[in-house]
Each structure stands twice: as structure tokens, then as C-alpha cells.
Write an enzyme that holds these catalytic residues in place. Structure first.
Site, PDB file in Angstrom:
ATOM      1  N   ALA B  82       0.820  -1.216   0.000  1.00 32.07           N
ATOM      2  CA  ALA B  82       0.000   0.000   0.000  1.00 32.07           C
ATOM      3  C   ALA B  82       0.854   1.265   0.000  1.00 32.07           C
ATOM      4  O   ALA B  82       0.454   2.282  -0.567  1.00 32.07           O
ATOM      5  CB  ALA B  82      -0.941  -0.012   1.199  1.00 32.07           C
ATOM      6  N   THR B  83       2.026   1.218   0.625  1.00 33.90           N
ATOM      7  CA  THR B  83       2.877   2.406   0.633  1.00 33.90           C
ATOM      8  C   THR B  83       3.274   2.781  -0.793  1.00 33.90           C
ATOM      9  O   THR B  83       3.173   3.948  -1.197  1.00 33.90           O
ATOM     10  CB  THR B  83       4.129   2.182   1.503  1.00 33.90           C
ATOM     11  OG1 THR B  83       3.718   2.108   2.870  1.00 33.90           O
ATOM     12  CG2 THR B  83       5.129   3.320   1.357  1.00 33.90           C
ATOM     13  N   ASN B 162      -6.249   3.535  10.112  1.00 26.73           N
ATOM     14  CA  ASN B 162      -5.498   2.415  10.673  1.00 26.73           C
ATOM     15  C   ASN B 162      -5.451   2.413  12.195  1.00 26.73           C
ATOM     16  O   ASN B 162      -5.267   1.371  12.810  1.00 26.73           O
ATOM     17  CB  ASN B 162      -4.081   2.395  10.102  1.00 26.73           C
ATOM     18  CG  ASN B 162      -3.403   3.734  10.208  1.00 26.73           C
ATOM     19  OD1 ASN B 162      -3.937   4.753   9.767  1.00 26.73           O
ATOM     20  ND2 ASN B 162      -2.235   3.770  10.810  1.00 26.73           N
ATOM     21  N   GLN B 190      -6.856  -0.712   4.928  1.00 23.27           N
ATOM     22  CA  GLN B 190      -7.570  -1.260   6.099  1.00 23.27           C
ATOM     23  C   GLN B 190      -9.026  -1.574   5.790  1.00 23.27           C
ATOM     24  O   GLN B 190      -9.757  -2.021   6.670  1.00 23.27           O
ATOM     25  CB  GLN B 190      -7.512  -0.239   7.256  1.00 23.27           C
ATOM     26  CG  GLN B 190      -6.122   0.125   7.713  1.00 23.27           C
ATOM     27  CD  GLN B 190      -5.475  -0.959   8.571  1.00 23.27           C
ATOM     28  OE1 GLN B 190      -6.114  -1.954   8.951  1.00 23.27           O
ATOM     29  NE2 GLN B 190      -4.206  -0.795   8.881  1.00 23.27           N
ATOM     30  N   SER B 210      -3.517  -3.498   0.093  1.00 17.59           N
ATOM     31  CA  SER B 210      -2.364  -4.170   0.693  1.00 17.59           C
ATOM     32  C   SER B 210      -2.642  -5.655   0.842  1.00 17.59           C
ATOM     33  O   SER B 210      -3.757  -6.046   1.179  1.00 17.59           O
ATOM     34  CB  SER B 210      -2.093  -3.541   2.067  1.00 17.59           C
ATOM     35  OG  SER B 210      -1.238  -4.374   2.811  1.00 17.59           O
ATOM     36  N   GLY B 211      -1.648  -6.485   0.623  1.00 18.11           N
ATOM     37  CA  GLY B 211      -1.825  -7.930   0.757  1.00 18.11           C
ATOM     38  C   GLY B 211      -1.864  -8.385   2.203  1.00 18.11           C
ATOM     39  O   GLY B 211      -2.722  -9.169   2.602  1.00 18.11           O
ATOM     40  N   HIS B 212      -0.937  -7.864   3.000  1.00 17.79           N
ATOM     41  CA  HIS B 212      -0.777  -8.452   4.335  1.00 17.79           C
ATOM     42  C   HIS B 212      -1.807  -7.974   5.353  1.00 17.79           C
ATOM     43  O   HIS B 212      -1.838  -8.478   6.473  1.00 17.79           O
ATOM     44  CB  HIS B 212       0.648  -8.216   4.854  1.00 17.79           C
ATOM     45  CG  HIS B 212       0.923  -6.825   5.306  1.00 17.79           C
ATOM     46  ND1 HIS B 212       0.948  -6.482   6.635  1.00 17.79           N
ATOM     47  CD2 HIS B 212       1.171  -5.696   4.623  1.00 17.79           C
ATOM     48  CE1 HIS B 212       1.223  -5.188   6.741  1.00 17.79           C
ATOM     49  NE2 HIS B 212       1.360  -4.692   5.530  1.00 17.79           N
ATOM     50  N   THR B 250       9.634  -7.611 -12.905  1.00 20.52           N
ATOM     51  CA  THR B 250       9.036  -8.939 -12.975  1.00 20.52           C
ATOM     52  C   THR B 250       8.077  -9.137 -11.807  1.00 20.52           C
ATOM     53  O   THR B 250       8.426  -8.832 -10.663  1.00 20.52           O
ATOM     54  CB  THR B 250      10.137 -10.015 -12.922  1.00 20.52           C
ATOM     55  OG1 THR B 250      10.952  -9.857 -14.069  1.00 20.52           O
ATOM     56  CG2 THR B 250       9.551 -11.413 -12.904  1.00 20.52           C
ATOM     57  N   CYS B 336       5.430   7.039  24.561  1.00 21.50           N
ATOM     58  CA  CYS B 336       6.551   6.231  25.010  1.00 21.50           C
ATOM     59  C   CYS B 336       6.822   5.043  24.101  1.00 21.50           C
ATOM     60  O   CYS B 336       7.855   4.414  24.184  1.00 21.50           O
ATOM     61  CB  CYS B 336       6.322   5.760  26.437  1.00 21.50           C
ATOM     62  SG  CYS B 336       6.444   7.123  27.583  1.00 21.50           S
TER      63      CYS B 336
END
Lengths: 137, 412
Positions: B82-83, B162, B190, B210-212, B250, B336
Site C-alpha cells: 500500500a505504501t 489504521n 484497512q 495491501s496484501g498483508h 518482474t 513512550c
């Protein structure tokens, strides 16, 4: 983030959690930090007639390093005179807990908390002295 | 049997961070395996069966992706994630049309890869309008309407956030963009597979996938690029002219097959899964509310994907809470936990006070989350929030009725 065993021990089994009577003459209270910065420490010391710190308590809002730093200093100050307690350095705290660089500010805050508690106690003491002087005159 | 058990070892914590990434569905892995082994051909080889076989896998997957979003398969191009899709969509369109239009509209709660791309384009001479969001995390359509001009080349607004999982009004945004002749790009990383998406009904011109995030492999994504009316892009990666010339290189056949299979499964199971996750999320929220006071959900609960909760546990700092709940993997909006020591910019944009942003956790539920895991998570959260509140000076003050804002805190 990987933390040292000592730090995790202080986080999981914090020593001396609690509060002392902040209005008592022999109790000094330090409240440092800010909620917006993500850490606030309240550290209290109770000074005995012999001038030694006989009890110390803390409460901390903050990350694990902040909790561990304040827990550690309550252990360190007990049994010390206030002059001795004042010499505790943030670098000693950071070294003992093996704080990562991004967490050094937690040890700075713990040092500030001791200093603030001592300053509060001294202020009460000088008021007391003034009062007793007035009473003597 | 829980399919996730095949992947997750028993000694691992409960995974509740499905907005960060998702485990691959075993069915996806199964579909990919032949392309790692005997179907190893280059999808661009035209002269032998190895190439044809690989090409067949890649093209079937392209159709599976297209179907999930109501697109034609010719409109889907593969990227690394996605980036890259967001970079290519925004920079590509901006660059191609720069002689005519030089204005971009986006929102302050976008993912960093959209915001940073926009910052880059500002340095190149483009003007960018960053729309604020309302308290619930959604944009105000009237504000958008005013922001889009005849100089606006692209409006980039994420489908689902997200951090807080809120769903933007895509169809209405699409309508506004179409009326003004600006392209509508949405980062749907998302959203895909979680909510119904239709590029036609929503007038979406460009969509990042996005795939993941959808139980597919990491390292693969897709970009939907509308053909009618045609959206043109300046390519960022030049070479052999693959992917309609938009993205040379490829194709990673197994990954393409994986994202395709992931889309197909999501399409089949979306409705039932949404109902199941909504139930689990309600169960979690109910369980927490039964035992804890002063907890606040950040972002709209109604316009939200079922698998997300973002909760502020007042007076308990997020990182220390995460240290306690060792059996759970979640993430926090606390400063933090970030390298910058700044609390979440998304929560700040909603008007969440800095001190409350420090106390937030993002809890992501997904395909392999069970009711039992939710119950364990609730018990662990309740235990540690209670413990940490007992040692929190802010909790003590709030119990004593002291207004924390009335104290003059020294900034450090």
C-alpha cells in the site's frame, strides 16, 4: 523494547507504593512531571526525629521505566539523611536499571522527585522553626 | 479447529493487532505453494509453458482483486504494497497533470505514507490542503466541498483509518470529487475485504490495496487505476513496461497469487466475518465496561470496521499497560512507544487531550480471534489497569475529586 531484569522486577513488584499524610510535619512531598508529557511522579519521604528518612512512598503515572525509577529511589532513600538522599544522581538510577537512552528522562524525573520532596520537607521545617522561635520570644 | 493454530505456537501471546498486520490464511499459503516450486516461471515469458502457467496465476489473481472492489481486471496493477500504491497514485497523478492542476486535498489523519508524499509534493511546488476531522474521526463533507477547486488534481482520503478504524463517507466524497473534476484516490489498505467497496458506485478513481492486511502475503499490494474516464499516471519505476507501463519489474508470481486468493476468501466470508467480529468487539467492550470506569473509545463506534477498538484507559500510561499485559499483543498511541516521543497524531487530530492519548491502546480483532481469547484479554486488561491505577497519582487525585487540569504542571 528490551528492558533489564532489574527494571522489569521493579515494574512487576514495585516497592513502597502508597501515600503518606501530606499534611504531616515530618512528611515531605514531591510531585513532578506532567500528564501531558506522559509521566507524573509523586514521591514522599517521612523523616524521623534522628534526621533519617524512615519511610518513603511513591505513586507514578508513566511508562515502565518511570515506575521502576521511582520504585528504586524509594528503596535508596530509606535510612539516609536528607543531605545524603539529595546526592542521588539520575545517572546512578539510569545505570542501575540499565535504562535505554530514550528513557533517561525517567531517571531525571526520579531525581527531581526526591529533590522536590526534600525541598517540601525543609520548607515545613523552617516554618516550624520560625514558629518555635516566635513562641520562645 | 482454529486454522490459526497451525501457525501460532501455544507459547505465543494472543494476537490482537490485526491493523498492524494479519497472519496468512493457510488457504492462501496453499494456493501460493506451487508458484514457489514447480510453477516458478516468469509471468512475462511468452515462449514456453512455464511462463504461460505463471501468467495464468497472476491474471487469475488480478481478476480476484478486481472483483472484490467492483473493478475490471485491466484496471488493477500490482505493486509492492500500500505504501508504494499510495506513492504511485498521488505522485503519479500529480506529476502527469501538473501543467493543468497543482492542488491536492487530503486529511490530517492519513497514514504517514500519504502525508509524507504530500509533504514531498509541497516541496515540488504543489499546494496541499490538509482537512481536519471531526471529534468522531470523520471528515466534514461541507469542509471538503469548499476545499476542492478547479485546480485540485487529486483528493486522497483513506477509506478506513489504521488507528481508530473509522470509515469515511466514500460515496459522498466520490460524488464531490467527480462534480469538481478532481480524481478521488483512497488508501483502502484497512478497508478492502472488511467492508463492501465498489469503485463504480463510490466514484473512486484510484485505490490502494495491501496484501498483508487481508490475510495475504507481505510485500505485495495493488493499485486500482480507473480506465473510463481514463486516469493517467507518471510511472515511478521504469523498465520493461510491465503493468501497463505504470510499474515495471518482474511480477512476484507467488505473492500475486496470494493476494488474489486472499481477496477471494475475503469476498466470500466478509458478511459472516463482520457479524462475528462485531459480536466479539461488543463482548470485549461490555466486559471492560463491566469492570472498569473512565474508559473511552476513541473514534466513531458506528462508522467503524468491526475489528477495531481504540480505547483510552484514563490515568494509566499506555506503554506501562502494555508491559503488564504480556499475554496480549496490542499497540498504543502513547508517546513512550514511539521513537519520536510524540503521542498519536491521529488521536490528537480528533481533539483527544494529550494526556488521554498517552493512555490509549489499539486492539485489533480478526479472522483467527476467538471468544475465549477475547475473554482472556478482558481479564488481563482489567487486572493490569486496576493495578496500575492503584499506583497512579492521577487516579488518586481524580478519586479525591481534584481536577488534574487545575494543577500547574511543569513541562519537562
Amino acid at each position: 523494547m528490551a528492558y533489564s531484569e532489574k527494571l522489569i522486577d521493579h515494574y512487576e513488584n514495585p516497592r513502597n507504593i502508597g501515600s503518606l499524610d501530606k499534611n504531616s510535619e515530618d512528611v515531605g512531598t514531591g510531585l513532578v512531571g506532567a500528564p501531558a508529557c506522559g509521566d507524573v511522579m509523586k514521591l514522599q519521604i517521612k523523616v524521623g526525629p534522628d534526621g533519617l528518612i524512615e519511610d518513603a512512598k511513591f505513586k507514578t503515572f508513566g511508562c515502565g521505566s518511570a515506575i521502576a525509577s521511582s520504585s528504586l529511589v524509594t528503596e535508596w532513600v530509606k535510612g539516609k539523611t536528607i543531605d545524603e538522599a539529595e546526592t542521588i544522581k539520575n545517572t546512578d538510577i539510569a545505570k542501575h536499571l540499565a535504562l535505554p537512552p530514550v528513557k533517561i528522562h525517567c531517571s531525571v524525573l526520579a531525581e527531581d522527585a526526591i529533590k522536590a520532596a526534600i525541598a517540601d520537607y525543609r520548607a515545613k521545617l523552617s516554618v516550624k522553626k520560625d514558629e518555635s522561635k516566635e513562641a520562645a520570644e | 479447529m482454529n486454522a490459526f493454530n497451525q501457525i501460532r505456537r501455544n507459547d505465543q501471546p494472543i494476537y490482537l493487532d490485526y491493523q498492524a498486520t494479519t497472519p496468512m490464511d493457510p488457504r492462501v499459503l496453499e494456493a501460493m505453494m506451487p508458484y514457489f516450486t514447480y510453477k516458478f516461471g516468469n509471468a512475462h515469458s511468452r515462449s514456453h509453458s512455464y511462463g504461460w502457467e505463471a501468467e495464468e496465476g497472476v491474471e487469475k489473481a488480478r481478476a480476484q482483486i478486481a472483483k472484490l472492489i467492483g473493478a475490471d481486471e485491466k484496471e488493477v496493477i500490482y505493486t509492492s504494497g500500500a505504501t508504494e500504491s499510495n506513492n504511485l497514485a498521488i505522485k503519479g497523478v500529480a506529476d502527469f497533470y501538473k501543467d493543468r492542476r497543482n492542488h491536492i486535498v487530503t486529511t490530517v489523519t492519513e497514514h504517514k505514507c500519504v502525508l509524507d508524499t504530500c509533504r514531498h509534493l509541497e516541496q515540488e511546488g504543489f499546494t496541499v490542503t490538509y482537512l481536519p476531522v471531526q471529534k468522531n474521526g470523520l471528515i466534514d463533507l461541507d469542509v471538503l466541498r469548499e476545499a476542492v477547486t478547479d485546480k485540485t488534481v487529486v483528493v486522497s482520503i483513506m477509506a478506513v483509518n489504521n488507528e481508530i478504524g473509522v470509515i469515511q463517507p466514500l460515496a459522498e466524497i466520490g460524488k464531490i470529487c467527480r462534480a469538481k473534476g478532481a480524481f478521488f484516490h483512497t488508501d483502502a489498505a484497512q478497508a478492502v475485504g472488511k467492508i463492501p467497496l465498489d469503485v463504480e458506485a463510490m466514484n473512486i478513481d484510484l485505490m490502494s490495496i495491501s496484501g498483508h492486511k487481508i490475510y495475504g502475503p507481505k510485500g505485495i499490494g495493488a493499485l486500482y487505476v480507473r480506465r473510463k474516464p481514463r486516469v493517467r499516471l507518471a510511472a515511478m519505476i521504469h523498465g520493461g513496461g510491465q503493468e501497463r507501463g505504470f510499474r515495471s519489474g518482474t511480477l512476484p508470481t507467488p505473492l500475486c497469487v496470494g493476494i488474489g486468493e486472499a481477496c477471494e476468501i475475503a469476498m466470500k466470508e466478509m458478511d459472516a466475518e463482520a457479524k462475528r467480529l462485531t459480536k466479539l468487539r461488543d463482548r470485549m467492550l461490555k466486559g471492560l465496561n463491566a469492570k472498569l470506569t473512565e474508559i473511552y473509545v476513541n473514534g466513531d463506534l458506528e462508522h467503524r470496521i468491526p475489528g477495531n477498538l481504540n480505547i483510552s484507559f484514563a490515568h494509566v500510561e499506555g506503554e506501562s499497560l502494555m508491559m503488564g499485559i504480556k499475554g496480549l499483543s496490542v499497540s498504543s498511541g502513547s508517546a513512550c512507544t514511539s521513537a519520536s516521543l510524540e503521542p498519536s497524531y491521529v488521536l490528537r487530530a480528533l481533539g483527544v487531550e494529550v494526556e488521554m492519548a498517552h493512555t490509549s491502546l489499539r486492539i485489533g480483532l480478526g479472522r483467527f480471534t476467538t471468544e475465549q481469547e477475547v475473554d482472556t484479554a478482558v481479564a488481563e486488561l482489567v487486572h493490569h489497569v486496576t493495578k496500575l491505577r492503584e499506583m497512579s497519582p492521577l487516579w488518586e487525585m481524580s478519586q479525591e475529586g481534584i481536577d488534574i487540569k487545575s494543577i500547574e504542571w511543569a513541562a519537562h
